[in-house]
Design a protein around this motif. Structure first.
Motif, short mmCIF file in Angstrom:
data_model
loop_
_atom_site.label_atom_id
_atom_site.label_comp_id
_atom_site.label_asym_id
_atom_site.label_seq_id
_atom_site.Cartn_x
_atom_site.Cartn_y
_atom_site.Cartn_z
N ALA A 161 -7.80 2.27 -5.49
CA ALA A 161 -6.56 2.21 -6.29
C ALA A 161 -5.33 2.18 -5.39
O ALA A 161 -4.32 1.56 -5.75
CB ALA A 161 -6.49 3.40 -7.24
N LEU A 162 -5.40 2.82 -4.24
CA LEU A 162 -4.25 2.85 -3.34
C LEU A 162 -4.08 1.57 -2.53
O LEU A 162 -2.97 1.22 -2.16
CB LEU A 162 -4.34 4.05 -2.39
N ASN B 13 2.18 1.77 -3.41
CA ASN B 13 1.13 2.33 -4.28
C ASN B 13 1.00 3.83 -4.08
O ASN B 13 0.86 4.59 -5.04
CB ASN B 13 -0.22 1.67 -4.01
N THR C 291 -7.17 10.20 -7.08
CA THR C 291 -7.45 8.80 -7.38
C THR C 291 -8.48 8.29 -6.38
O THR C 291 -9.09 9.07 -5.67
CB THR C 291 -6.15 7.96 -7.37
N THR D 36 4.04 5.61 -5.55
CA THR D 36 3.96 5.63 -7.01
C THR D 36 2.97 6.69 -7.48
O THR D 36 3.27 7.48 -8.38
CB THR D 36 3.55 4.25 -7.56
N ALA D 37 1.81 6.74 -6.84
CA ALA D 37 0.80 7.74 -7.20
C ALA D 37 1.31 9.15 -6.93
O ALA D 37 1.05 10.08 -7.70
CB ALA D 37 -0.49 7.48 -6.44
N THR E 299 -5.36 -1.57 -3.46
CA THR E 299 -5.40 -2.81 -4.24
C THR E 299 -3.99 -3.26 -4.56
O THR E 299 -3.19 -2.49 -5.10
CB THR E 299 -6.19 -2.60 -5.54
N THR E 300 -3.70 -4.49 -4.20
CA THR E 300 -2.38 -5.06 -4.48
C THR E 300 -2.56 -6.38 -5.19
O THR E 300 -3.62 -7.00 -5.13
CB THR E 300 -1.57 -5.29 -3.19
N VAL F 203 0.85 -1.20 0.00
CA VAL F 203 0.00 0.00 0.00
C VAL F 203 0.88 1.25 0.00
O VAL F 203 0.63 2.19 -0.75
CB VAL F 203 -0.98 -0.01 1.19
#
Length: 78
Positions: free
Chosen positions: A67-68, A13, A63, A16-17, A70-71, A10
């Motif tokens: 989306a944050l 994620n 977002t 990355t975002a 979900t792995t 998480v």
């Protein structure tokens, strides 16, 4: 997937975002309302994000919370 691995995924994620959005950690902290030191600590795996924080981060990053968090657990797919 154990909880430590999930928390790290998480955090990755979110990082990355953040990079894709062009925000600095300082600006992400300010726009999400999360203190910069707390954000840094959690992004470095020394704490878990709350649902409220995930929601605030998703809003700041443009977002969804989904989306944050979900792995993809590749070990389960094997």
């Amino acid at each position: 997937m154990d909880s430590n691995h999930y928390a790290s995924a998480v955090a990755a994620n979110i990082e990355t975002a953040r990079r894709q959005s062009g925000l600095t950690k300082l600006s992400l902290a300010a726009s999400s309302g999360i203190p910069r030191t707390s954000l840094d600590r959690k992004l470095n795996g020394r704490g878990d994000f709350t649902v409220r924080e995930i929601t605030a981060l998703a809003t700041a990053l443009g977002t969804t919370p989904h989306a944050l968090v979900t792995t993809r657990d590749v070990s389960a797919a094997a």
